[in-house]
Write a protein that holds these residues in place. Structure first.
Motif, PDB file in Angstrom:
ATOM      1  N   VAL A   1       0.835  -1.191   0.000  1.00 19.87           N
ATOM      2  CA  VAL A   1       0.000   0.000   0.000  1.00 19.87           C
ATOM      3  C   VAL A   1       0.873   1.246   0.000  1.00 19.87           C
ATOM      4  CG1 VAL A   1      -1.733   1.324   1.261  1.00 19.87           C
ATOM      5  CG2 VAL A   1      -1.870  -1.186   1.177  1.00 19.87           C
ATOM      6  N   ARG A   2       0.519   2.190  -0.846  1.00 20.80           N
ATOM      7  CA  ARG A   2       1.257   3.446  -0.924  1.00 20.80           C
ATOM      8  C   ARG A   2       0.268   4.591  -0.855  1.00 20.80           C
ATOM      9  NH1 ARG A   2       3.716   6.168  -6.049  1.00 20.80           N
ATOM     10  NH2 ARG A   2       5.221   7.636  -5.159  1.00 20.80           N
ATOM     11  N   LEU A   3       0.600   5.610  -0.052  1.00 18.07           N
ATOM     12  CA  LEU A   3      -0.238   6.801   0.081  1.00 18.07           C
ATOM     13  C   LEU A   3       0.502   7.992  -0.517  1.00 18.07           C
ATOM     14  CD1 LEU A   3      -1.475   6.423   3.776  1.00 18.07           C
ATOM     15  CD2 LEU A   3      -2.498   5.516   1.685  1.00 18.07           C
ATOM     16  N   VAL A   4      -0.157   8.714  -1.401  1.00 16.13           N
ATOM     17  CA  VAL A   4       0.441   9.880  -2.041  1.00 16.13           C
ATOM     18  C   VAL A   4      -0.390  11.105  -1.686  1.00 16.13           C
ATOM     19  CG1 VAL A   4       1.091  10.950  -4.216  1.00 16.13           C
ATOM     20  CG2 VAL A   4       1.363   8.480  -3.916  1.00 16.13           C
ATOM     21  N   GLU A   5       0.267  12.064  -1.042  1.00 21.78           N
ATOM     22  CA  GLU A   5      -0.407  13.273  -0.565  1.00 21.78           C
ATOM     23  C   GLU A   5      -0.091  14.453  -1.486  1.00 21.78           C
ATOM     24  OE1 GLU A   5       0.667  12.066   4.043  1.00 21.78           O
ATOM     25  OE2 GLU A   5       2.124  12.662   2.528  1.00 21.78           O
ATOM     26  N   SER A   6      -1.021  15.393  -1.565  1.00 26.58           N
ATOM     27  CA  SER A   6      -0.778  16.606  -2.338  1.00 26.58           C
ATOM     28  C   SER A   6      -1.626  17.744  -1.786  1.00 26.58           C
ATOM     29  CB  SER A   6      -1.100  16.388  -3.818  1.00 26.58           C
ATOM     30  OG  SER A   6      -2.460  16.066  -3.990  1.00 26.58           O
ATOM     31  N   GLY A   7      -1.210  18.974  -2.090  1.00 30.65           N
ATOM     32  CA  GLY A   7      -2.051  20.128  -1.795  1.00 30.65           C
ATOM     33  C   GLY A   7      -1.601  21.050  -0.692  1.00 30.65           C
TER      34      GLY A   7
ATOM     35  N   SER B   1     -10.317   2.630   5.707  1.00 27.21           N
ATOM     36  CA  SER B   1     -10.621   3.807   6.501  1.00 27.21           C
ATOM     37  C   SER B   1      -9.455   4.763   6.288  1.00 27.21           C
ATOM     38  CB  SER B   1     -10.767   3.457   7.979  1.00 27.21           C
ATOM     39  OG  SER B   1      -9.554   2.942   8.481  1.00 27.21           O
ATOM     40  N   MET B   2      -9.757   6.049   6.191  1.00 26.94           N
ATOM     41  CA  MET B   2      -8.696   7.006   5.864  1.00 26.94           C
ATOM     42  C   MET B   2      -8.847   8.263   6.694  1.00 26.94           C
ATOM     43  SD  MET B   2      -8.345   6.560   1.736  1.00 26.94           S
ATOM     44  CE  MET B   2      -6.676   7.258   1.706  1.00 26.94           C
ATOM     45  N   GLY B   3      -7.770   8.998   6.787  1.00 19.49           N
ATOM     46  CA  GLY B   3      -7.854  10.227   7.557  1.00 19.49           C
ATOM     47  C   GLY B   3      -6.590  11.036   7.483  1.00 19.49           C
ATOM     48  N   TRP B   4      -6.598  12.119   8.236  1.00 19.89           N
ATOM     49  CA  TRP B   4      -5.467  13.032   8.314  1.00 19.89           C
ATOM     50  C   TRP B   4      -5.106  13.266   9.776  1.00 19.89           C
ATOM     51  CZ3 TRP B   4      -2.754  14.729   4.160  1.00 19.89           C
ATOM     52  CH2 TRP B   4      -3.327  14.558   2.898  1.00 19.89           C
ATOM     53  N   TYR B   5      -3.824  13.247  10.021  1.00 17.86           N
ATOM     54  CA  TYR B   5      -3.257  13.629  11.298  1.00 17.86           C
ATOM     55  C   TYR B   5      -2.280  14.769  11.041  1.00 17.86           C
ATOM     56  CZ  TYR B   5      -5.117   9.364  13.403  1.00 17.86           C
ATOM     57  OH  TYR B   5      -5.950   8.381  13.868  1.00 17.86           O
TER      58      TYR B   5
ATOM     59  N   PHE C   1      -6.770  -0.892   7.311  1.00 23.52           N
ATOM     60  CA  PHE C   1      -7.653  -1.998   6.948  1.00 23.52           C
ATOM     61  C   PHE C   1      -7.329  -3.166   7.865  1.00 23.52           C
ATOM     62  CE2 PHE C   1     -10.549  -4.374   4.581  1.00 23.52           C
ATOM     63  CZ  PHE C   1     -10.003  -5.619   4.307  1.00 23.52           C
ATOM     64  N   LEU C   2      -8.334  -3.626   8.594  1.00 21.98           N
ATOM     65  CA  LEU C   2      -8.139  -4.635   9.635  1.00 21.98           C
ATOM     66  C   LEU C   2      -7.070  -4.110  10.585  1.00 21.98           C
ATOM     67  CD1 LEU C   2      -8.384  -7.843   7.419  1.00 21.98           C
ATOM     68  CD2 LEU C   2     -10.174  -6.723   8.749  1.00 21.98           C
ATOM     69  N   SER C   3      -6.012  -4.845  10.807  1.00 22.34           N
ATOM     70  CA  SER C   3      -5.000  -4.401  11.771  1.00 22.34           C
ATOM     71  C   SER C   3      -3.831  -3.683  11.107  1.00 22.34           C
ATOM     72  CB  SER C   3      -4.475  -5.597  12.553  1.00 22.34           C
ATOM     73  OG  SER C   3      -3.891  -6.531  11.669  1.00 22.34           O
ATOM     74  N   ASN C   4      -3.945  -3.426   9.827  1.00 19.26           N
ATOM     75  CA  ASN C   4      -2.855  -2.789   9.097  1.00 19.26           C
ATOM     76  C   ASN C   4      -3.050  -1.280   9.018  1.00 19.26           C
ATOM     77  OD1 ASN C   4      -1.535  -5.299   8.306  1.00 19.26           O
ATOM     78  ND2 ASN C   4      -3.369  -5.617   7.068  1.00 19.26           N
ATOM     79  N   ILE C   5      -2.007  -0.547   9.362  1.00 12.76           N
ATOM     80  CA  ILE C   5      -2.033   0.916   9.346  1.00 12.76           C
ATOM     81  C   ILE C   5      -0.948   1.408   8.399  1.00 12.76           C
ATOM     82  CG2 ILE C   5      -1.816   3.023  10.692  1.00 12.76           C
ATOM     83  CD1 ILE C   5      -4.217   1.352  11.447  1.00 12.76           C
ATOM     84  N   TYR C   6      -1.299   2.402   7.607  1.00 14.15           N
ATOM     85  CA  TYR C   6      -0.368   2.950   6.630  1.00 14.15           C
ATOM     86  C   TYR C   6      -0.296   4.463   6.796  1.00 14.15           C
ATOM     87  CZ  TYR C   6      -1.796  -1.545   4.688  1.00 14.15           C
ATOM     88  OH  TYR C   6      -2.108  -2.880   4.524  1.00 14.15           O
ATOM     89  N   TRP C   7       0.886   5.014   6.516  1.00 16.04           N
ATOM     90  CA  TRP C   7       1.108   6.449   6.644  1.00 16.04           C
ATOM     91  C   TRP C   7       1.714   7.018   5.372  1.00 16.04           C
ATOM     92  CZ3 TRP C   7      -0.645   9.255  10.658  1.00 16.04           C
ATOM     93  CH2 TRP C   7      -0.949   8.577  11.851  1.00 16.04           C
ATOM     94  N   GLY C   8       1.328   8.223   5.037  1.00 15.12           N
ATOM     95  CA  GLY C   8       1.987   8.955   3.978  1.00 15.12           C
ATOM     96  C   GLY C   8       3.248   9.622   4.498  1.00 15.12           C
ATOM     97  N   GLN C   9       3.952  10.294   3.601  1.00 18.95           N
ATOM     98  CA  GLN C   9       5.227  10.929   3.947  1.00 18.95           C
ATOM     99  C   GLN C   9       5.033  12.228   4.723  1.00 18.95           C
ATOM    100  OE1 GLN C   9       8.470   9.834   3.274  1.00 18.95           O
ATOM    101  NE2 GLN C   9       7.473   7.924   2.735  1.00 18.95           N
TER     102      GLN C   9
END
Length: 114
Positions: free
Chosen positions: A2-8, A32-36, A98-106
């Motif tokens: 999984v890869r997260l790409v942020e912009s803006g 599930s997605m969000g911003w910190y 997703f389930l127990s997996n958490i992913y973060w963008g840069q």
């Protein structure tokens, strides 16, 4: 993978608006997605999230000013930030789960300053 790409992100004056986008790739399931965000010298804190059932949650400090929504695809999330304040200055991180997996963008810098 999984890869997260942020912009803006960017620099704006108090009272102005910015829109952050985050697109996840590498997974078929709806995340599930969000911003910190993390300001200098402070802990990372939740800004806004949208669950896999599209329920939203906001930090008290951004309620009424920020809005989170899904974009054109199920694993794209938009954070519309209005009436920005200097205290909103931070590095904003996209988060997905997703389930127990958490992913973060840069992370992407948002600076609110006159």
């Amino acid at each position: 993978q999984v890869r997260l790409v942020e912009s803006g992100g960017g620099l704006v004056q108090p009272g102005e608006s910015l829109r952050l986008s985050c697109a996840a790739s590498g997974i078929i399931a709806k995340l599930s997605m969000g911003w910190y965000r993390q300001a200098p010298g402070k802990q990372r804190e939740l800004v806004a999230t949208v669950s896999g059932y599209d329920n939203t949650k906001y930090a008290e400090s951004v309620k009424g000013r920020f809005s989170i929504s899904r974009g054109g695809s199920k694993n794209t999330v938009i954070l519309q930030m209005n009436t920005l304040k200097p205290e909103d200055t931070a590095v904003y991180f996209c988060n997905a789960g997703f389930l127990s997996n958490i992913y973060w963008g840069q992370g992407i810098q948002v600076t609110v300053s006159s």
